[in-house]
Motif scaffolding. Structure first.
Motif, PDB file in Angstrom:
ATOM      1  N   TYR A 171      33.060  32.107  36.466  1.00  0.00           N
ATOM      2  CA  TYR A 171      31.684  32.570  36.268  1.00  0.00           C
ATOM      3  C   TYR A 171      31.383  32.570  34.784  1.00  0.00           C
ATOM      4  N   PRO A 172      30.111  32.367  34.417  1.00  0.00           N
ATOM      5  CA  PRO A 172      29.759  32.489  32.999  1.00  0.00           C
ATOM      6  C   PRO A 172      29.951  33.936  32.540  1.00  0.00           C
TER       7      PRO A 172
ATOM      8  N   LEU B  82      34.689  33.067  32.753  1.00  0.00           N
ATOM      9  CA  LEU B  82      35.765  33.888  33.283  1.00  0.00           C
ATOM     10  C   LEU B  82      36.307  33.180  34.520  1.00  0.00           C
TER      11      LEU B  82
ATOM     12  N   PRO C  29      43.506  44.476  42.773  1.00  0.00           N
ATOM     13  CA  PRO C  29      42.639  45.478  42.160  1.00  0.00           C
ATOM     14  C   PRO C  29      41.195  45.009  42.091  1.00  0.00           C
ATOM     15  N   SER C  30      40.309  45.954  41.833  1.00  0.00           N
ATOM     16  CA  SER C  30      38.897  45.641  41.670  1.00  0.00           C
ATOM     17  C   SER C  30      38.745  44.579  40.583  1.00  0.00           C
TER      18      SER C  30
ATOM     19  N   SER D 268      39.705  41.434  40.925  1.00  0.00           N
ATOM     20  CA  SER D 268      40.726  40.381  41.000  1.00  0.00           C
ATOM     21  C   SER D 268      40.235  39.133  41.733  1.00  0.00           C
TER      22      SER D 268
ATOM     23  N   THR E 199      35.010  37.101  45.779  1.00  0.00           N
ATOM     24  CA  THR E 199      34.790  35.695  45.422  1.00  0.00           C
ATOM     25  C   THR E 199      35.481  34.784  46.434  1.00  0.00           C
TER      26      THR E 199
END
Ligand SMILES: Nc1ncnc2c1ncn2[C@@H]1O[C@H](COP(=O)(O)OP(=O)(O)O)[C@@H](O)[C@H]1O
Ligand SMILES: [Mg+2]
Length: 229
Positions: A11-12, A18, A39-40, A42, A46
């Motif tokens: 992602y931008p 990222l 974890p949150s 991770s 997505t």
């Protein structure tokens, strides 16, 4: 039935990008009951979005019964989501201004099922999730566990073979979560529906027949699984 090959998704993020998934490989088999932990942030959501044709990878293939989801046009992707995949979300995502029955019937409206048939099947599904008496209640009148049961019934409306559940028990207390997981396991066993859950709830993980984990953009699998007893 689902195969991911070398899937990369970024992602931008300001000037940079990222990279969330960095070469993920995964084979989901019919009848799997699998959890993805991590974890949150991770990349669990997505990953589910890519498998459910809600988004496309930067690179790599997402194969659904051998066809690459990345090459579907918007209409074909919408049809795949409607007919072949069920979705269950952490915050239920029900339509507040219509009844439980109408929420369950809604995917069948999109699929062009005639009204009488929709009502009949929606009632059967509500019976199956233990909400026979709540067909005409709006979501606001239901508890969290009941709302998630409506969402489960809705996810099954078009008889999907795969259900993707994104932290389905995160807003539920422990006992309610157990009730939901028992129901999903029963659906997995009686109807051979494949389930993939993202979670960091140990209750959900204890039910998994396959335990996957996202770590630094890759999936690692616990070879033992954690069979539920
Ligand atoms: N549409 C988006 N645009 C930019 N960054 C995103 C977007 N969606 C997710 N991210 C970022 O990607 C990472 C993974 O997010 P997500 O898949 O939601 O993780 P998880 O579900 O495991 O918490 C997070 O850092 C998140 O901020
Ligand atoms: Mg998430």
């Amino acid at each position: 039935m689902i195969e991911l090959r070398d899937v990369v998704k970024s992602y931008p993020a300001g000037e940079e990008r990222l990279t969330v998934l960095n070469g993920v490989n995964l084979l989901l088999k019919p009848g799997d009951f699998a959890t993805i932990a991590g974890p949150s942030g991770s990349g669990k959501s997505t990953l589910l979005h890519l498998i459910g044709a809600l988004d496309k990878p930067d690179r790599g293939c997402v194969l659904f019964d051998g066809s690459d989801v990345a090459y579907l046009n918007d209409r074909a992707a919408a049809q795949l989501r409607n007919r072949s995949v069920g979705f269950i979300f952490q915050s239920f995502h029900l339509i507040p201004v219509i009844s439980a029955l109408e929420n369950v019937a809604y995917p069948m409206v999109l699929a062009g099922v005639p009204a009488a048939q929709r009502r009949e099947r929606a009632q059967v599904l509500l019976d199956k999730v233990g909400l026979t008496k709540f067909a005409h209640a709006r979501p606001g009148k239901l508890s969290g566990g009941q709302r998630q049961r409506v969402a489960i019934a809705r996810s099954l409306a078009c008889s999907p073979r795969l259900v993707l559940a994104d932290e389905p028990t995160a807003n539920l207390d422990h006992n309610t979560a157990i009730g939901i997981m028992d129901l999903l396991l029963q659906l997995n066993q009686s109807e051979q529906i494949t389930f993939l859950f993202s979670t960091h709830d140990s209750t959900v993980m204890s039910y998994a027949k396959r335990s996957l984990r996202l770590r630094e953009g890759l999936i690692v699998e616990d070879p033992q699984g954690q069979p539920h007893v």
